[in-house]
Structures are given as structure tokens and as C-alpha cells.
Write an enzyme that holds these catalytic residues in place. Sequence first.
Site, mmCIF file in Angstrom:
data_model
loop_
_atom_site.group_PDB
_atom_site.id
_atom_site.type_symbol
_atom_site.label_atom_id
_atom_site.label_comp_id
_atom_site.label_asym_id
_atom_site.label_seq_id
_atom_site.Cartn_x
_atom_site.Cartn_y
_atom_site.Cartn_z
ATOM 1 N N SER B 24 0.832 -1.210 0.000
ATOM 2 C CA SER B 24 0.000 0.000 0.000
ATOM 3 C C SER B 24 0.865 1.258 0.000
ATOM 4 C CB SER B 24 -0.905 0.029 1.237
ATOM 5 O OG SER B 24 -1.760 -1.085 1.261
ATOM 6 N N ARG B 49 0.547 8.173 5.319
ATOM 7 C CA ARG B 49 -0.443 7.519 6.184
ATOM 8 C C ARG B 49 -1.822 8.153 6.061
ATOM 9 N NH1 ARG B 49 -0.152 3.704 10.375
ATOM 10 N NH2 ARG B 49 1.844 2.702 10.200
ATOM 11 N N HIS B 52 -3.243 6.825 2.905
ATOM 12 C CA HIS B 52 -3.594 5.420 3.147
ATOM 13 C C HIS B 52 -4.954 5.318 3.828
ATOM 14 C CE1 HIS B 52 -3.112 1.590 5.597
ATOM 15 N NE2 HIS B 52 -2.963 1.159 4.364
#
Lengths: 228, 228
Positions: B24, B49, B52
Site C-alpha cells: 500500500s 499515512r 492510506h
Amino acid sequence: MNQIHRPARAYEYETDGQEIYRQSFGMIRDEARARLSALPDDVTDVAVRIVHAAGDVAVADQIAAHPDVVRAARSALRSGAPILADSNMVAHGVTRRRLPADNEVICLLRDDRVPALAREWQTTRSAAAVSLWADRLEGAVVAVGNAPTALFHLLEMLEDPSLGTPRPAAIVGMPVGFVGSAESKTALAEHELPEGGQVPWIVVHGRRGGSAMAAAALNALAHESELA
Amino acid sequence: MNQIHRPARAYEYETDGQEIYRQSFGMIRDEARARLSALPDDVTDVAVRIVHAAGDVAVADQIAAHPDVVRAARSALRSGAPILADSNMVAHGVTRRRLPADNEVICLLRDDRVPALAREWQTTRSAAAVSLWADRLEGAVVAVGNAPTALFHLLEMLEDPSLGTPRPAAIVGMPVGFVGSAESKTALAEHELPEGGQVPWIVVHGRRGGSAMAAAALNALAHESELA
């Protein structure tokens, strides 16, 4: 604690919570009109709340649903069915006062049995925790708002005729992410039970999703009122 | 409980959590390369992040940050500073084992004093709850992942010289929504303290944001490791 004083107002902004909801839902209905009108009537209110949680009307294009999902989920929750969630964020996003029967909201991610099962099965803790739902799954409303592996694992439980997994009433399928997320939601939309038919579902297709959208869907399914 | 059996695999999907993270984050760094490289070096990991959690590289374009925010937040958390969050979802999205000093994570939305304050001040409960942070605010890391009114209210507390509000170490400003959200983040990015200067901040500009992105930012600020 000392006396608490309100700070001097320095910015112009709406401070009435109900008015914020009304304006927000109005903007969403206006900006996403075309897509919302293509959804089944009773899915529209759920879609508006999902878009609201996302802060983005583009999400409306990714929402799809089984025609029975709203009826099935509402009926289950009114009858006292529990909500089973794959993450603590989803569970904590459910507005308790919207629940029609003080329904239980359950996340088993931190159950003591999860780490060993995940190691033994070589899968994620999110997926292993779904197997622990089995004895509460009958007629429940399930929400996956984090892990694609949890949604795949749930479908594998439902599709494996040797397990006799009980059927939930409805599945909110909104895992998020770059690896497996889109595929898991396609699998949910296309699944077929061993005895035929589907568990009614609602999804946000593609990579997007997440705990806020899943919780928003649950909050809309729990109660017809648009406000708070 | 009966013996728990793993269901038969019916779908092809990655089940190794660490491998899912690696793939990812690799996809995000590849797809959002241009925007990520325009951010300060130490903000890049935080941005990855956030993207994500959003499941959408387009969010990278909306991320902006004060140059000191990562250093200030990391240093505060290592010294044991608490995290103050505007919503329970944000608080429950913080991964406890990433925290460097077993830091407290506090949300006061359900404090008994909140409803009366909100009524008296004619503002939202989210905003009223921020005033209750005052005695924990000194050097804290603050995260607003839900209510624009909470972020505006915090800025008004910091900017009102009559209150002597203590300074937090850093502000994660990621409220979501259609009414006031974009404006509240612009206000954070442009705020000036009575004594001059700013509290270091990181924002997702525009309507988007939310508890998942705010929690992801906190988890990245808490620990430099990319995994889990």
C-alpha cells in the site's frame, strides 16, 4: 477546575448543530442530485449520510446497494439485532441514541483468542476476529469499515457449506485501501450463498471507504431521522 | 464456544498484514510522487499515512503543514504529552502501541459539563468540549477530526488574550464537512497568536478530512516506523 469562559468570537461560522446538518444535507442533495436519484428511494438517505461523512460528493458515484438492504437492516435493528463491526473506530462511530432497541455494538478485534487464530490461519487479526462473530451473526447487521481481509473472510464463512455459518440480516461493506479493498467490495456485490441468493449489502466501491463512512451508513440505517 | 474452523479459501487476496502495508505504502509513494516530494521531508511519511487512511491519492494535494509540526509533535509525545481529540472515533483510532510514552488519549465530548456549556454559549457540544481541554492543553498534541466548530473554537481560545489559554505543541486540523470545514482549516493555517507566531499545524484542506485521517496523522506522528 476554574470557571470556564467562552472565548471572544473571532471568526464567522455556524454554531447551531441542527442548522449545520440541514445546510450540509441540502448541499449534498443539490450537488449529487443525478447520482442520488439513480439509487433506490430508501437508499438515498443512507447515501447522503455517507457523502456527509466523506466530505465529498464524488463518493456518491461509488455507492451501490442490494434493493432489500435498507428494509432488512432497519427491521433487524428494530427487532434488537446486534451490530458487528470489524474495527473499534466503526463501533465508536455509532450514535447510541439513534439505535431503535438499545442494540449491542460489538467489535472483537481485541478478543484474547484473536492473535493465536491469526497466526494459525496466517491471516490478519481483523479476519480472524470475524470468525469469532459466528454465534452472534444470525440476523445481525455487519459493518466492515477497515480491513478488506475481514470482508473476504466473512464471505468465505458464508460461502463454505461445511461451516453452517448463520446468515446476517445485512452487510455494510466499506473497507478502505489500496490492496484488496476494491476487489473485496466487488466480491460482496457478486456473492452467492450456497442455498442461492445474497445477504443484502451496501458498498462504497473502489479504494475509498473507511470507518467514518461505515459508521455513517449504520447511523442512517438505525434511524430514519436526518438530524443528529 | 465451539471449535472455530477456518473457512475454505474462495478468493485470492493478500493476508499478510505487513505485506499489505508495504504494498500500500509503495503504491501511494509511486502514485502521489509529485505532491509528496513538494512537502517537507519529515511530513512525507505522515502524508503517506493520511492518504492510506483515505484510500485516495488525491488527498495528497490537500495536505499542508507548518514546517515545525512533525518535530514539535514527536518531541511532545516522547516527553509524555497527552493527545486531545474532538471525537471518540479519533481517540479510538490511535494505535496505543505506537505511542512513545504510553501517552493519555483524551476526548471530553461526553463530559457531564458539555451539554450545559453548549446551551449557554449557543455552540456545538464539540466546541464546548474544547474549552474543557484548557488544563491539559499545555504542550499537548491536539487533533480535530470531526467538527469545524471545535477547530474554530480552539483558535478563538488561543487568540483571546484575556483567557491566557496554554499553548499546545501541535494541532492536527482535519475536520470534515460541507459547512465551515474548509474555512476552519484556512483559519488554522493562517492563525497568529497574540504574542506572534503560530502553533505548528498540519491540515487536509477543503471539505475532506475526518476521524480516520486525523487518527492516521497521529499514528504517524507518534512513531517513525511505517509498519503496523
